[in-house]
Design a protein around this motif. Sequence first.
Motif, PDB file in Angstrom:
ATOM      1  N   GLY A 265      25.273  35.985  42.845  1.00  0.00           N
ATOM      2  CA  GLY A 265      26.003  36.642  41.771  1.00  0.00           C
ATOM      3  C   GLY A 265      26.470  38.033  42.099  1.00  0.00           C
ATOM      4  N   GLY A 266      26.611  38.342  43.390  1.00  0.00           N
ATOM      5  CA  GLY A 266      27.217  39.600  43.778  1.00  0.00           C
ATOM      6  C   GLY A 266      28.688  39.610  43.390  1.00  0.00           C
ATOM      7  N   ALA A 279      32.378  26.821  43.757  1.00  0.00           N
ATOM      8  CA  ALA A 279      32.487  26.178  42.443  1.00  0.00           C
ATOM      9  C   ALA A 279      31.607  26.848  41.402  1.00  0.00           C
ATOM     10  CB  ALA A 279      32.131  24.702  42.556  1.00  0.00           C
ATOM     11  N   ALA A 280      30.402  27.235  41.805  1.00  0.00           N
ATOM     12  CA  ALA A 280      29.455  27.848  40.865  1.00  0.00           C
ATOM     13  C   ALA A 280      28.404  28.614  41.642  1.00  0.00           C
ATOM     14  CB  ALA A 280      28.788  26.783  39.998  1.00  0.00           C
ATOM     15  N   THR A 281      27.847  29.634  41.002  1.00  0.00           N
ATOM     16  CA  THR A 281      26.754  30.386  41.614  1.00  0.00           C
ATOM     17  C   THR A 281      25.742  30.764  40.541  1.00  0.00           C
ATOM     18  OG1 THR A 281      26.237  32.187  43.169  1.00  0.00           O
ATOM     19  CG2 THR A 281      27.720  32.726  41.353  1.00  0.00           C
ATOM     20  N   SER A 282      24.505  30.908  40.947  1.00  0.00           N
ATOM     21  CA  SER A 282      23.445  31.376  40.045  1.00  0.00           C
ATOM     22  C   SER A 282      23.297  32.877  40.234  1.00  0.00           C
ATOM     23  CB  SER A 282      22.117  30.662  40.347  1.00  0.00           C
ATOM     24  OG  SER A 282      22.153  29.327  39.903  1.00  0.00           O
ATOM     25  N   GLN A 283      23.588  33.635  39.184  1.00  0.00           N
ATOM     26  CA  GLN A 283      23.592  35.102  39.277  1.00  0.00           C
ATOM     27  C   GLN A 283      22.214  35.676  38.972  1.00  0.00           C
ATOM     28  OE1 GLN A 283      25.897  37.662  36.355  1.00  0.00           O
ATOM     29  NE2 GLN A 283      27.016  38.136  38.240  1.00  0.00           N
ATOM     30  N   GLN A 284      21.776  36.571  39.853  1.00  0.00           N
ATOM     31  CA  GLN A 284      20.508  37.267  39.637  1.00  0.00           C
ATOM     32  C   GLN A 284      20.760  38.765  39.523  1.00  0.00           C
ATOM     33  OE1 GLN A 284      17.829  36.683  42.954  1.00  0.00           O
ATOM     34  NE2 GLN A 284      19.471  36.663  44.444  1.00  0.00           N
ATOM     35  N   TYR A 285      19.695  39.534  39.198  1.00  0.00           N
ATOM     36  CA  TYR A 285      19.887  40.917  38.751  1.00  0.00           C
ATOM     37  C   TYR A 285      18.942  41.888  39.481  1.00  0.00           C
ATOM     38  CZ  TYR A 285      22.373  38.122  35.409  1.00  0.00           C
ATOM     39  OH  TYR A 285      23.232  37.200  34.851  1.00  0.00           O
ATOM     40  N   ILE A 318      27.101  30.840  36.823  1.00  0.00           N
ATOM     41  CA  ILE A 318      28.453  31.363  36.657  1.00  0.00           C
ATOM     42  C   ILE A 318      29.458  30.365  37.231  1.00  0.00           C
ATOM     43  CG2 ILE A 318      30.043  33.233  37.196  1.00  0.00           C
ATOM     44  CD1 ILE A 318      27.723  34.102  35.397  1.00  0.00           C
ATOM     45  N   THR A 319      30.416  29.943  36.409  1.00  0.00           N
ATOM     46  CA  THR A 319      31.482  29.041  36.858  1.00  0.00           C
ATOM     47  C   THR A 319      32.630  29.094  35.861  1.00  0.00           C
ATOM     48  OG1 THR A 319      32.040  26.767  37.492  1.00  0.00           O
ATOM     49  CG2 THR A 319      30.498  27.034  35.652  1.00  0.00           C
ATOM     50  N   THR A 327      24.274  24.507  31.104  1.00  0.00           N
ATOM     51  CA  THR A 327      24.569  25.794  30.466  1.00  0.00           C
ATOM     52  C   THR A 327      25.119  26.781  31.493  1.00  0.00           C
ATOM     53  OG1 THR A 327      22.795  25.456  28.858  1.00  0.00           O
ATOM     54  CG2 THR A 327      23.596  27.703  29.146  1.00  0.00           C
ATOM     55  N   SER A 328      26.225  27.425  31.170  1.00  0.00           N
ATOM     56  CA  SER A 328      26.838  28.373  32.108  1.00  0.00           C
ATOM     57  C   SER A 328      27.637  29.420  31.358  1.00  0.00           C
ATOM     58  CB  SER A 328      27.753  27.624  33.084  1.00  0.00           C
ATOM     59  OG  SER A 328      28.855  27.037  32.404  1.00  0.00           O
ATOM     60  N   LYS A 329      28.023  30.466  32.084  1.00  0.00           N
ATOM     61  CA  LYS A 329      28.946  31.475  31.584  1.00  0.00           C
ATOM     62  C   LYS A 329      30.090  31.598  32.583  1.00  0.00           C
ATOM     63  CE  LYS A 329      25.619  34.178  28.865  1.00  0.00           C
ATOM     64  NZ  LYS A 329      26.252  33.863  27.554  1.00  0.00           N
ATOM     65  N   ASP A 330      31.242  32.124  32.122  1.00  0.00           N
ATOM     66  CA  ASP A 330      32.409  32.177  32.992  1.00  0.00           C
ATOM     67  C   ASP A 330      32.394  33.408  33.891  1.00  0.00           C
ATOM     68  OD1 ASP A 330      33.187  34.313  31.368  1.00  0.00           O
ATOM     69  OD2 ASP A 330      34.701  33.159  30.278  1.00  0.00           O
ATOM     70  N   THR A 331      33.410  33.494  34.757  1.00  0.00           N
ATOM     71  CA  THR A 331      33.433  34.601  35.722  1.00  0.00           C
ATOM     72  C   THR A 331      33.719  35.941  35.070  1.00  0.00           C
ATOM     73  OG1 THR A 331      35.755  34.079  36.266  1.00  0.00           O
ATOM     74  CG2 THR A 331      34.045  33.143  37.691  1.00  0.00           C
ATOM     75  N   ALA A 332      34.300  35.944  33.879  1.00  0.00           N
ATOM     76  CA  ALA A 332      34.477  37.225  33.178  1.00  0.00           C
ATOM     77  C   ALA A 332      33.116  37.846  32.906  1.00  0.00           C
ATOM     78  CB  ALA A 332      35.244  37.019  31.872  1.00  0.00           C
ATOM     79  N   TYR A 333      32.174  37.038  32.436  1.00  0.00           N
ATOM     80  CA  TYR A 333      30.798  37.516  32.232  1.00  0.00           C
ATOM     81  C   TYR A 333      30.182  37.867  33.581  1.00  0.00           C
ATOM     82  CZ  TYR A 333      25.808  37.473  31.119  1.00  0.00           C
ATOM     83  OH  TYR A 333      24.480  37.819  30.974  1.00  0.00           O
ATOM     84  N   GLY A 334      30.383  37.014  34.568  1.00  0.00           N
ATOM     85  CA  GLY A 334      29.803  37.266  35.890  1.00  0.00           C
ATOM     86  C   GLY A 334      30.266  38.561  36.501  1.00  0.00           C
ATOM     87  N   LEU A 335      31.539  38.861  36.378  1.00  0.00           N
ATOM     88  CA  LEU A 335      32.081  40.093  36.961  1.00  0.00           C
ATOM     89  C   LEU A 335      31.622  41.334  36.188  1.00  0.00           C
ATOM     90  CD1 LEU A 335      35.643  38.819  37.859  1.00  0.00           C
ATOM     91  CD2 LEU A 335      33.843  39.482  39.475  1.00  0.00           C
ATOM     92  N   GLU A 336      31.320  41.172  34.909  1.00  0.00           N
ATOM     93  CA  GLU A 336      30.790  42.299  34.136  1.00  0.00           C
ATOM     94  C   GLU A 336      29.351  42.621  34.532  1.00  0.00           C
ATOM     95  OE1 GLU A 336      31.103  41.253  30.062  1.00  0.00           O
ATOM     96  OE2 GLU A 336      33.289  41.524  29.959  1.00  0.00           O
ATOM     97  N   ASN A 337      28.651  41.635  35.057  1.00  0.00           N
ATOM     98  CA  ASN A 337      27.233  41.789  35.362  1.00  0.00           C
ATOM     99  C   ASN A 337      26.892  41.658  36.839  1.00  0.00           C
ATOM    100  OD1 ASN A 337      25.721  41.834  32.550  1.00  0.00           O
ATOM    101  ND2 ASN A 337      27.380  40.341  32.380  1.00  0.00           N
ATOM    102  N   CYS A 338      27.909  41.661  37.688  1.00  0.00           N
ATOM    103  CA  CYS A 338      27.660  41.477  39.121  1.00  0.00           C
ATOM    104  C   CYS A 338      27.206  42.777  39.768  1.00  0.00           C
ATOM    105  CB  CYS A 338      28.905  40.933  39.808  1.00  0.00           C
ATOM    106  SG  CYS A 338      30.305  42.091  39.853  1.00  0.00           S
TER     107      CYS A 338
END
Length: 340
Positions: A265-266, A279-285, A318-319, A327-338
């Motif tokens: 999730g970088g 296609a999809a990635t699991s984002q961590q923090y 994220i996908t 269950t997933s969230k889109d890349t808009a959410y991913g880019l806000e939290n990357c």
Amino acid sequence: MSRTPRLPSALLRAAACTGLAALTLTACGSGSGSDTVGSGSGSVKVGLITKTDTNPFFVKMKEGAEKAAKADGVQLMTAAGKFDGDNAGQVTAIENMVAAGVKGILITPSDSKAIVPAIEKAKAKGVLVIALDTPTEPESAVDALFATDNLKAGELIGQYAKAAMKGKAAKIATLDLAPGVSVGVQRHNGFLKGFGVKEGDPSVVCSQDTGGDQAKGQTAMENCLQKEPGINVVYTINEPAALGAYTALKAKGREKDVLIVSVDGGCTGTQAVKDGKIAATSQQYPLKMAAEGVKAVVTYAKDGKKASGYTDTGVTLITDKAQDGVTSKDTAYGLENCWG
């Protein structure tokens, strides 16, 4: 970042030690040692030892630790390595930090088993030791673990890949991390669990270690395609490895018909999801891991209360191509939290 009095140069050279992104794991990568520096003006010292100082995952982790150290008024000492797997460097960093009087050490182990004796020596001297991101083996070797649930991270992308295949027969390549690193094992096993297959299943047609490195990911994918040209699903330990796999697939004209899934999730990896390369990635923090680790050391310094057990710092799939039942969230959410 303000600087505190420096350690003798010999200690600094020794403390500049270890290296997954290229692992970015991982968290994960190759890097060079970094000086031991201070952040904050208090008398409490906190040590942070990461696998590398070039992997964006660990760069963000260091930023989180620096911010928390400044907020809590403590000194932060840091060390990072030359490459992922540099256990000797991490051992030296632990020894130097203990000698410098740290109250606690936060560490992302390069070798989950081999680092344990050094950790035990530090704990015997009253130092709180917390693993970030990567568990030790055994996990109980440290006082506490602040990390992504890497089994869950792998399981999420496994479930996603299974759903996205929509019943089509899978020929899977797994581009893994390296022997001896628990985070890699957990993500790999989680993916298989999520996809609904077991180790040794004939649908897994190729497995290669990449160290979480992009160039090695490309080479591994090239090797797998030579072995089985019909691969249609690729699991990768992290996004650098995924982008390496994408490069190899593109060279063969296969980038459109092979499903690549990953973990981290970088910001670069999340953008690659948006661009359709992954296609999809699991984002961590990672920032959260480090910030909570620093706070735990501060608490220990103030009242002697030790952090314990496992704290899950979260993971999100994220996908932009959501699948039913996953269950997933889109890349808009991913880019806000990357990060990175």
